[in-house]
Design an enzyme around this catalytic site. Sequence first.
Site, PDB file in Angstrom:
ATOM      1  N   ASP A 122      44.176  10.508  78.492  1.00  0.00           N
ATOM      2  CA  ASP A 122      44.443  10.531  77.057  1.00  0.00           C
ATOM      3  C   ASP A 122      44.472   9.100  76.522  1.00  0.00           C
ATOM      4  O   ASP A 122      45.270   8.272  76.978  1.00  0.00           O
ATOM      5  CB  ASP A 122      45.772  11.221  76.773  1.00  0.00           C
ATOM      6  CG  ASP A 122      45.917  11.601  75.302  1.00  0.00           C
ATOM      7  OD1 ASP A 122      44.886  11.757  74.630  1.00  0.00           O
ATOM      8  OD2 ASP A 122      47.062  11.746  74.843  1.00  0.00           O
ATOM      9  N   HIS A 129      47.985   5.911  63.721  1.00  0.00           N
ATOM     10  CA  HIS A 129      49.091   6.477  64.513  1.00  0.00           C
ATOM     11  C   HIS A 129      49.766   5.392  65.342  1.00  0.00           C
ATOM     12  O   HIS A 129      51.002   5.300  65.376  1.00  0.00           O
ATOM     13  CB  HIS A 129      48.557   7.577  65.439  1.00  0.00           C
ATOM     14  CG  HIS A 129      49.565   8.071  66.428  1.00  0.00           C
ATOM     15  ND1 HIS A 129      50.613   8.890  66.087  1.00  0.00           N
ATOM     16  CD2 HIS A 129      49.682   7.850  67.769  1.00  0.00           C
ATOM     17  CE1 HIS A 129      51.339   9.163  67.169  1.00  0.00           C
ATOM     18  NE2 HIS A 129      50.796   8.548  68.193  1.00  0.00           N
ATOM     19  N   GLU A 198      50.457  16.468  68.640  1.00  0.00           N
ATOM     20  CA  GLU A 198      49.551  15.348  68.391  1.00  0.00           C
ATOM     21  C   GLU A 198      48.167  15.906  68.133  1.00  0.00           C
ATOM     22  O   GLU A 198      47.581  16.579  68.980  1.00  0.00           O
ATOM     23  CB  GLU A 198      49.552  14.353  69.560  1.00  0.00           C
ATOM     24  CG  GLU A 198      50.872  13.601  69.677  1.00  0.00           C
ATOM     25  CD  GLU A 198      50.801  12.381  70.591  1.00  0.00           C
ATOM     26  OE1 GLU A 198      49.767  12.207  71.272  1.00  0.00           O
ATOM     27  OE2 GLU A 198      51.779  11.618  70.626  1.00  0.00           O
ATOM     28  N   GLU A 200      44.443  15.735  67.974  1.00  0.00           N
ATOM     29  CA  GLU A 200      43.439  14.910  68.648  1.00  0.00           C
ATOM     30  C   GLU A 200      42.100  15.626  68.753  1.00  0.00           C
ATOM     31  O   GLU A 200      42.017  16.855  68.644  1.00  0.00           O
ATOM     32  CB  GLU A 200      43.910  14.536  70.066  1.00  0.00           C
ATOM     33  CG  GLU A 200      45.241  13.811  70.115  1.00  0.00           C
ATOM     34  CD  GLU A 200      45.519  13.192  71.478  1.00  0.00           C
ATOM     35  OE1 GLU A 200      44.558  12.918  72.226  1.00  0.00           O
ATOM     36  OE2 GLU A 200      46.708  12.986  71.795  1.00  0.00           O
ATOM     37  N   ASP A 232      48.037  17.475  71.972  1.00  0.00           N
ATOM     38  CA  ASP A 232      48.756  16.817  73.063  1.00  0.00           C
ATOM     39  C   ASP A 232      50.255  16.956  72.787  1.00  0.00           C
ATOM     40  O   ASP A 232      50.889  16.060  72.236  1.00  0.00           O
ATOM     41  CB  ASP A 232      48.334  15.343  73.138  1.00  0.00           C
ATOM     42  CG  ASP A 232      49.074  14.583  74.220  1.00  0.00           C
ATOM     43  OD1 ASP A 232      49.425  15.200  75.230  1.00  0.00           O
ATOM     44  OD2 ASP A 232      49.302  13.373  74.044  1.00  0.00           O
ATOM     45  N   ARG A 236      59.406  14.072  72.629  1.00  0.00           N
ATOM     46  CA  ARG A 236      59.705  12.691  72.229  1.00  0.00           C
ATOM     47  C   ARG A 236      60.987  12.162  72.861  1.00  0.00           C
ATOM     48  O   ARG A 236      61.057  10.970  73.218  1.00  0.00           O
ATOM     49  CB  ARG A 236      59.810  12.602  70.708  1.00  0.00           C
ATOM     50  CG  ARG A 236      58.552  13.005  69.965  1.00  0.00           C
ATOM     51  CD  ARG A 236      57.392  12.090  70.258  1.00  0.00           C
ATOM     52  NE  ARG A 236      56.232  12.421  69.425  1.00  0.00           N
ATOM     53  CZ  ARG A 236      55.013  11.952  69.630  1.00  0.00           C
ATOM     54  NH1 ARG A 236      54.788  11.131  70.654  1.00  0.00           N
ATOM     55  NH2 ARG A 236      54.010  12.284  68.842  1.00  0.00           N
ATOM     56  N   GLN A 239      60.358  11.486  76.504  1.00  0.00           N
ATOM     57  CA  GLN A 239      59.471  10.321  76.577  1.00  0.00           C
ATOM     58  C   GLN A 239      60.223   9.013  76.355  1.00  0.00           C
ATOM     59  O   GLN A 239      59.976   8.009  77.043  1.00  0.00           O
ATOM     60  CB  GLN A 239      58.356  10.472  75.549  1.00  0.00           C
ATOM     61  CG  GLN A 239      57.320   9.359  75.569  1.00  0.00           C
ATOM     62  CD  GLN A 239      56.200   9.596  74.563  1.00  0.00           C
ATOM     63  OE1 GLN A 239      56.169  10.616  73.870  1.00  0.00           O
ATOM     64  NE2 GLN A 239      55.267   8.663  74.481  1.00  0.00           N
ATOM     65  N   LYS A 252      54.718  14.697  78.695  1.00  0.00           N
ATOM     66  CA  LYS A 252      53.376  15.117  78.312  1.00  0.00           C
ATOM     67  C   LYS A 252      52.777  16.160  79.254  1.00  0.00           C
ATOM     68  O   LYS A 252      51.783  16.795  78.915  1.00  0.00           O
ATOM     69  CB  LYS A 252      52.436  13.896  78.307  1.00  0.00           C
ATOM     70  CG  LYS A 252      52.835  12.793  77.332  1.00  0.00           C
ATOM     71  CD  LYS A 252      52.363  13.081  75.935  1.00  0.00           C
ATOM     72  CE  LYS A 252      52.497  11.853  75.042  1.00  0.00           C
ATOM     73  NZ  LYS A 252      51.924  12.067  73.713  1.00  0.00           N
ATOM     74  N   THR A 256      48.856  20.926  77.439  1.00  0.00           N
ATOM     75  CA  THR A 256      47.889  20.325  76.521  1.00  0.00           C
ATOM     76  C   THR A 256      46.925  21.429  76.125  1.00  0.00           C
ATOM     77  O   THR A 256      46.315  22.061  76.984  1.00  0.00           O
ATOM     78  CB  THR A 256      47.119  19.174  77.188  1.00  0.00           C
ATOM     79  OG1 THR A 256      48.043  18.201  77.675  1.00  0.00           O
ATOM     80  CG2 THR A 256      46.151  18.527  76.208  1.00  0.00           C
ATOM     81  N   GLU A 365      55.668  10.849  62.942  1.00  0.00           N
ATOM     82  CA  GLU A 365      55.230   9.960  61.874  1.00  0.00           C
ATOM     83  C   GLU A 365      55.617  10.496  60.494  1.00  0.00           C
ATOM     84  O   GLU A 365      56.024   9.737  59.616  1.00  0.00           O
ATOM     85  CB  GLU A 365      53.713   9.798  61.923  1.00  0.00           C
ATOM     86  CG  GLU A 365      53.172   9.111  63.158  1.00  0.00           C
ATOM     87  CD  GLU A 365      51.672   9.242  63.212  1.00  0.00           C
ATOM     88  OE1 GLU A 365      50.986   8.419  62.583  1.00  0.00           O
ATOM     89  OE2 GLU A 365      51.176  10.175  63.873  1.00  0.00           O
TER      90      GLU A 365
END
Length: 418
Positions: A122, A129, A198, A200, A232, A236, A239, A252, A256, A365
């Site tokens: 990835d 971002h 996410e 993508e 993805d 958080r 992480q 992660k 996916t 975000e």
Amino acid sequence: MASWFQIPKNSPFSLANIPFGIISVQSASRVPAIAIGEHALNLNAFASSGHLSVFDQPTLNAFAALGRPVHRQVREYLQNVFRADTQFPQVLKDNADLQKSALVPLSQVTNHLPMQIGDYTDFYAGLNHAYNVGVLFRGPDNALQPNYKHLPVAYHGRASSVVPSGTPLHRPSGQILANPAADPKVPTFSPCKKLDIELELACLISKPNDLGKPVSIEEAEDHIFGLVLMNDWSARDIQAWEYVPLGPFNAKNFGTTITPWVVLIDALEPFRAAGLEPGNRDSLLPYLREKRAENAYEIPLEVEITNKGGQPTLVSNSNARNLLYSFPQMVAHHTITGCNLRTGDLLGSGTISGKEAKTQGSLLEQTNGKNPIKLADGSERLFLEDGDTIILRGTAGTEGNYVGFGDCVGTILPAVSF
């Protein structure tokens, strides 16, 4: 392109597209197929009539490995078969028996992963971002790391938990630092409280390269089979505790999601556009410099959230142009050390966000973890709750000639109890 076959004008699977995937019908084996309008053409049944005999495998790996010239020839042939002025009416248009056996409504098929994925990498090519997240953690002056505009940053993900659209995922559990200001810092174990998405794109590798032999930037695109949409999923809070010093791991690896239909590179050719900061090309090392400035795609993207029993809420609109690096650049950089990519490898783009409000590809975000967004039913979200369903969409082109990926769907189930 006009077709003798009924294709709704708003379908992402127009005759201009012809995406490839793997389907099964009831208890039958997995077979290659293309999506055309509201139907799938079972290529195994189609091949049994004497056409395209390569399609007898449960994945697309064998077809992908044949290379881009073959992909192009097969796609153009299938387009011709479905055209109103087809040169081959006897193949399908005037063959009622084959239509009955090979054309299946999409509502009756089960989609599977299109390829056997051996490795998954990835990237972090979404400039906006990267900047937005960097501002949250390091402030605007140090938002981007010094290496960011010199190379496409990436981490190696977990291929075994890549799943096709529609697969529900359990909320992950792990170590979380509940109070980052505490001293000493002691984690707790709990279900993730800051589950995110996410938005993508991702490419699938067709032609492999030998160990020790990098793929040049000029040849890189010929090693790409096509693109899919990708979510993805990201924990958080897990992480934040684990990522130092080696980056994402359990935050992660729990899932996916990708769309099951692979849109070939040739189908996206009409939508080429200049990527972000074309002037940045001159500062790149030679092995990453592309000759053409149109190294991105004009593909509108969107994110929709539906809570359990609620109404869908469109929470983001973005565009594939919001990438600093192209997929050929990712391939060239990935292999510059001599790393051997293999057929079926998956390369994610990184989160695709715009600069304006509600163009961000992640909830982190949009909310900054503090300012919730409001859904259509009046409920609010900082991050995802159990029962939430996320749908990513991406469609280029105009009505009647849309080239899209279909929906990338995932629903969050409660964490597994220990």
